[in-house]
Scaffold this active site. Structure first.
Site, PDB file in Angstrom:
ATOM      1  N   SER A   1      31.971  15.166 -25.994  1.00 36.58           N
ATOM      2  CA  SER A   1      33.404  15.079 -25.705  1.00 36.58           C
ATOM      3  C   SER A   1      33.692  14.019 -24.654  1.00 36.58           C
ATOM      4  O   SER A   1      33.055  13.971 -23.600  1.00 36.58           O
ATOM      5  CB  SER A   1      33.925  16.429 -25.207  1.00 36.58           C
TER       6      SER A   1
ATOM      7  N   ASP B   1      44.872  16.209 -24.465  1.00 39.54           N
ATOM      8  CA  ASP B   1      43.455  16.348 -24.123  1.00 39.54           C
ATOM      9  C   ASP B   1      42.836  15.026 -23.693  1.00 39.54           C
ATOM     10  O   ASP B   1      41.750  14.649 -24.131  1.00 39.54           O
ATOM     11  CB  ASP B   1      42.653  16.957 -25.274  1.00 39.54           C
TER      12      ASP B   1
ATOM     13  N   HIS C   1      39.669  18.397 -21.246  1.00 46.75           N
ATOM     14  CA  HIS C   1      38.855  19.612 -21.173  1.00 46.75           C
ATOM     15  C   HIS C   1      37.504  19.354 -20.499  1.00 46.75           C
ATOM     16  O   HIS C   1      36.838  20.297 -20.075  1.00 46.75           O
ATOM     17  CB  HIS C   1      38.673  20.233 -22.563  1.00 46.75           C
TER      18      HIS C   1
END
Length: 363
Positions: free
Chosen positions: A215, A132, A101
Site C-alpha cells: 500500500s 485514501d 491508511h
C-alpha cells in the site's frame, strides 16, 4: 491480510475489499512449437522463429530491468509505530505520497529508501482519508534522492504490462509483474483492518500481486512512469475473506497528482474533485431486512439536495441509472460523477416516488 501470519517479518497493514467477486472465465493462448515437418523442410523459417523468441524475451527482460533501475530508487518503505507500508518520492523537496491508511493517525514516521541503508525520519503534511491519500515530508533530504515520474491516467489501457513496487510483508524494494486488467473501477474500502472506508472512483485494476506493505507504493508502466498507487487487494467472502489472487486496485495517477499538489501547496485539500449530494444518510432495510435505500438524515442548507427539494426522511433509491440500496452504493454512484454534473435522483416520500434533477456539489 494480517502480517501476523508471517511472524518473522514486520507487521504490515492490509485492506480487503469486502465484495462478492465474479469469477471470470479466461482462455489461455498457448505458444506451440514447430512441427517436425516445419523444422525439417523449412529450415529458414524454423531458424528465424527459434532466434526471434529468445530475442523478444531478452528485449522484454531488458525493459523490466530498465524500469526497475529507473523507478525503484524512488519507492520507499514507511514505518509507523505499529504499521508498515510504502511510499513514492514525489519531488526533490522530500515530499512522499502514500495512502492515508498507511499513516493512520500518526504524525512521525521512519523511512527507508532503496539506495540508503540509513533510516530517515519524516513528518506528516496532511492525510486525506476520503481519497485514501496522504503526503509526508522527509525531515532531512538525503543526497541523491530522486522523484518518480508521474504518468497520464488517460493513456492507461487494459493489457498494458505493469510492475508493482513496494515493501510487501516488510520485504523492501520488492517488484511484482502483471497487466492492467481493467480501468475505471469504483471500489469501496472497509473500515476493518485499518481501512478508511473511502469509496474511490476510476481505480486501475491490476493482476500484479499486491500484498500487505505494498500500500502506498508504485504501479509503474514500461515507460517508467507511475500510473497508480497500489491501495488494496480484493478478497472473496466465499473463501473466508482470503485474498483473491490477481485482483488488486491502484488509485489513478491523475487523482494522486491532483490531491498531492494541493496538499503540498496549501497544506490541505481545497478542491476534492469529488461529487456530493450534501446529505447525511443511512442504509434502511425492507420488511425482509434487505437493504432498500438510503434514508436522508440531514440536508446541508443551500447544498445540492436542499436546492433540489430533497428533505430529511426521504429515502433515496436511485441516482442516474444506478439503483441505490446502501450508503456504499450511493457513494459508488457519486464517485462516477463530478461536481457540477446534473443527475436524476429518485426518492420515496410518504409512499410516493419522486424524481428530481440535482446539480451535484463537492465533498
Amino acid at each position: 491480510m494480517d502480517a501476523s501470519r508471517t511472524p518473522a517479518l514486520p507487521r504490515a497493514r492490509t485492506l480487503r475489499l469486502l465484495a462478492s467477486l465474479t469469477v471470470l472465465a479466461c482462455s489461455a493462448a498457448l505458444l506451440s512449437g514447430c512441427t517436425k515437418d516445419s523444422s525439417s523442410s523449412r529450415k529458414d523459417g524454423a531458424t528465424t522463429t527459434q532466434a526471434a523468441v529468445p530475442q523478444v524475451a531478452n528485449d522484454l527482460q531488458d525493459a523490466y530491468l530498465k524500469v526497475i533501475k529507473e523507478v525503484l530508487p524512488s519507492v520507499v518503505q514507511i514505518q509507523a509505530s505499529h504499521d508498515l507500508g510504502s511510499g513514492v518520492v514525489y519531488d526533490d523537496k522530500g515530499h512522499i505520497v502514500t495512502n492515508a491508511h498507511v499513516v493512520g493517525n500518526e504524525k512521525q514516521f521512519r523511512v527507508t529508501t532503496a539506495n540508503n541503508e540509513d533510516t530517515l525520519t519524516a513528518t506528516l503534511v496532511y492525510a486525506y482519508p476520503e481519497q485514501d491519500l496522504a503526503v509526508i515530508k522527509l525531515d532531512k533530504i538525503p543526497e541523491g534522492l530522486k522523484a518518480a515520474a508521474i504518468g497520464d491516467t488517460a493513456k492507461v489501457e487494459v493489457g498494458q504490462i505493469v510492475l508493482a513496487m513496494g515493501s510487501p510483508l516488510g520485504l523492501a524494494s520488492s517488484v511484482t509483474q502483471g497487466i492492467v486488467s481493467a480501468t475505471g473501477r469504483t471500489v469501496s474500502e472497509g473500515t476493518t483492518d485499518g481501512g478508511t472506508g473511502a469509496t474511490i472512483g476510476n481505480m486501475v485494476q491490476t493482476s500484479a500481486a499486491i500484498n500487505p506493505g505494498n500500500s502506498g507504493g508504485a504501479l509503474v508502466n514500461l515507460d517508467a512512469r507511475v500510473i497508480g498507487i497500489p491501495t488494496l487487494a480484493a478478497s472473496d467472502p466465499n473463501l473466508g475473506g482470503s485474498a483473491a489472487p490477481g485482483i488488486g486496485f491502484a488509485i489513478p495517477a491523475s487523482m494522486v497528482k491532483t490531491i498531492a499538489d494541493q496538499i503540498i501547496k496549501d497544506g490541505k485539500v481545497t478542491d476534492s474533485g469529488r461529487a456530493a449530494l450534501d446529505i447525511t444518510g443511512r442504509t434502511v432495510v425492507d420488511d425482509n431486512y434487505r437493504p432498500a435505500g438510503v434514508a436522508v438524515v440531514a440536508v446541508k442548507s443551500g447544498g445540492a439536495a436542499d436546492t433540489a427539494g430533497i428533505r430529511p426522511g426521504d429515502v433515496i433509491v436511485k441516482v442516474g441509472d444506478s439503483d441505490i440500496t446502501t450508503i456504499i452504493s450511493l457513494s459508488e454512484a457519486l464517485a462516477a460523477q463530478k461536481p457540477g454534473d446534473k443527475t436524476k435522483v429518485t426518492f420515496l416520500r410518504g409512499g410516493s416516488e419522486t424524481t428530481v434533477v440535482v446539480t451535484l456539489g463537492e465533498i
